[in-house]
Design a protein around this motif. Structure first.
Motif, PDB file in Angstrom:
ATOM      1  N   ALA A   1       9.718 -44.457  -6.556  1.00  0.00           N
ATOM      2  CA  ALA A   1      10.300 -44.623  -7.673  1.00  0.00           C
ATOM      3  C   ALA A   1      10.763 -43.036  -8.294  1.00  0.00           C
ATOM      4  CB  ALA A   1       9.418 -45.225  -8.764  1.00  0.00           C
ATOM      5  N   GLY A   2       9.969 -42.139  -7.910  1.00  0.00           N
ATOM      6  CA  GLY A   2      10.359 -40.643  -8.189  1.00  0.00           C
ATOM      7  C   GLY A   2       9.691 -40.481  -9.640  1.00  0.00           C
ATOM      8  N   LEU A   3       9.533 -39.131  -9.679  1.00  0.00           N
ATOM      9  CA  LEU A   3       8.941 -38.909 -11.163  1.00  0.00           C
ATOM     10  C   LEU A   3       9.918 -39.324 -12.279  1.00  0.00           C
ATOM     11  CD1 LEU A   3       6.834 -37.298 -12.970  1.00  0.00           C
ATOM     12  CD2 LEU A   3       8.112 -35.367 -12.334  1.00  0.00           C
ATOM     13  N   PRO A   4      11.338 -39.266 -12.287  1.00  0.00           N
ATOM     14  CA  PRO A   4      12.128 -39.815 -13.402  1.00  0.00           C
ATOM     15  C   PRO A   4      11.765 -41.152 -13.622  1.00  0.00           C
ATOM     16  CG  PRO A   4      13.474 -38.326 -11.865  1.00  0.00           C
ATOM     17  CD  PRO A   4      12.049 -38.483 -11.224  1.00  0.00           C
ATOM     18  N   GLY A   5      11.779 -41.894 -12.979  1.00  0.00           N
ATOM     19  CA  GLY A   5      11.492 -43.589 -12.875  1.00  0.00           C
ATOM     20  C   GLY A   5      10.252 -43.546 -13.567  1.00  0.00           C
ATOM     21  N   LEU A   6       9.372 -43.087 -12.927  1.00  0.00           N
ATOM     22  CA  LEU A   6       7.862 -43.072 -13.548  1.00  0.00           C
ATOM     23  C   LEU A   6       7.814 -42.670 -15.326  1.00  0.00           C
ATOM     24  CD1 LEU A   6       5.541 -42.283 -10.470  1.00  0.00           C
ATOM     25  CD2 LEU A   6       6.180 -44.472 -11.589  1.00  0.00           C
ATOM     26  N   LEU A   7       8.573 -41.437 -15.283  1.00  0.00           N
ATOM     27  CA  LEU A   7       8.372 -40.827 -16.543  1.00  0.00           C
ATOM     28  C   LEU A   7       9.233 -41.861 -17.565  1.00  0.00           C
ATOM     29  CD1 LEU A   7       7.652 -38.600 -18.633  1.00  0.00           C
ATOM     30  CD2 LEU A   7       9.827 -37.599 -17.855  1.00  0.00           C
TER      31      LEU A   7
END
Length: 230
Positions: free
Chosen positions: A44-50
């Motif tokens: 998901a990557g950091l932007p998606g998790l954030l």
């Protein structure tokens, strides 16, 4: 409660819960959200998790802070001053920071291979349950339950710093239960609704019954999971 910061607060709260609800409903938009939330953290990557943690924090924590925001505005109106927007802004900064830390933690756990470990769920439940009985939890909760006393003590600091302090106090109350989103299901409508109700009840009631009941529930859940693994 029609000031701009109240309208923005309600709008943000409404949008957060609409996003959570939409994920559990049929439709293209829901599919996009569901795919995002069900994608492994490492992918998901950091932007998606954030984004997911920001939505969770907004949906779950803003309702618990509304009594404190209302108390501030009552005092400010009586004195003929404003600052409600700065208070909400300071509060939000703390939870944006928490969302960033939670997203980084979730990604790191996925990358080292512990996100799906069988011991993670009982360990988080035990930690959350034990924290419910801690002195730090009680100290933070006592301040959240008495917003008038809190603002009288810190009024000279100004709304921005009071917002930061209020956010930190609220974080001290709720971080352990929020962390259960790692196992309760990030963006899970059922988990988020239950946790929001429980955290709100903690702040609106007196005494230790609700916090203790939540703590015992977490510990009992951990015991149930451990028994199932044996």
């Amino acid at each position: 409660m029609t000031a701009p910061h109240w309208l923005a607060l309600y709008a943000g709260l409404l949008l957060a819960w609409i996003g959570v609800w939409a994920m559990s409903s049929p439709g293209e938009f829901a599919t996009i959200l569901r795919d995002l939330c069900m994608t492994p953290a490492a992918q998901a990557g950091l932007p998606g998790l954030l984004a997911m943690w920001l939505i969770m924090s907004s949906a779950m924590m803003l309702p618990t802070a509304i009594p404190a925001f209302a108390t501030h505005d009552q005092i400010a109106d009586a004195q003929g001053v404003g600052g409600g927007a700065w208070l909400v802004g300071g509060y939000a900064v703390v939870w944006v920071g928490f969302s960033g830390i939670a997203a980084l933690t979730q990604m790191a756990a996925a990358r080292v291979g512990i996100a799906d470990a069988v011991w993670l769920a009982p360990a988080l439940l035990i930690a959350a349950g034990a924290y419910q009985f801690s002195a730090l939890k009680e100290a933070c909760l006592s301040k959240c339950r008495q917003p008038l006393t809190y603002f009288m003590q810190h009024w000279e600091e100004g709304p921005w710093r009071m917002g930061l302090r209020l956010g930190a106090t609220c974080l001290g109350c709720c971080w352990a239960l929020m962390a259960l989103g790692l196992i309760g299901g990030t963006m899970s409508l059922g988990f988020m609704a239950l946790a929001t109700v429980l955290m709100t009840l903690e702040k609106l009631t007196r005494g230790g019954f609700v916090p203790s009941a939540i703590g015992l529930g977490c510990l009992a859940g951990a015991g149930f999971l451990i028994g199932g693994y044996l």
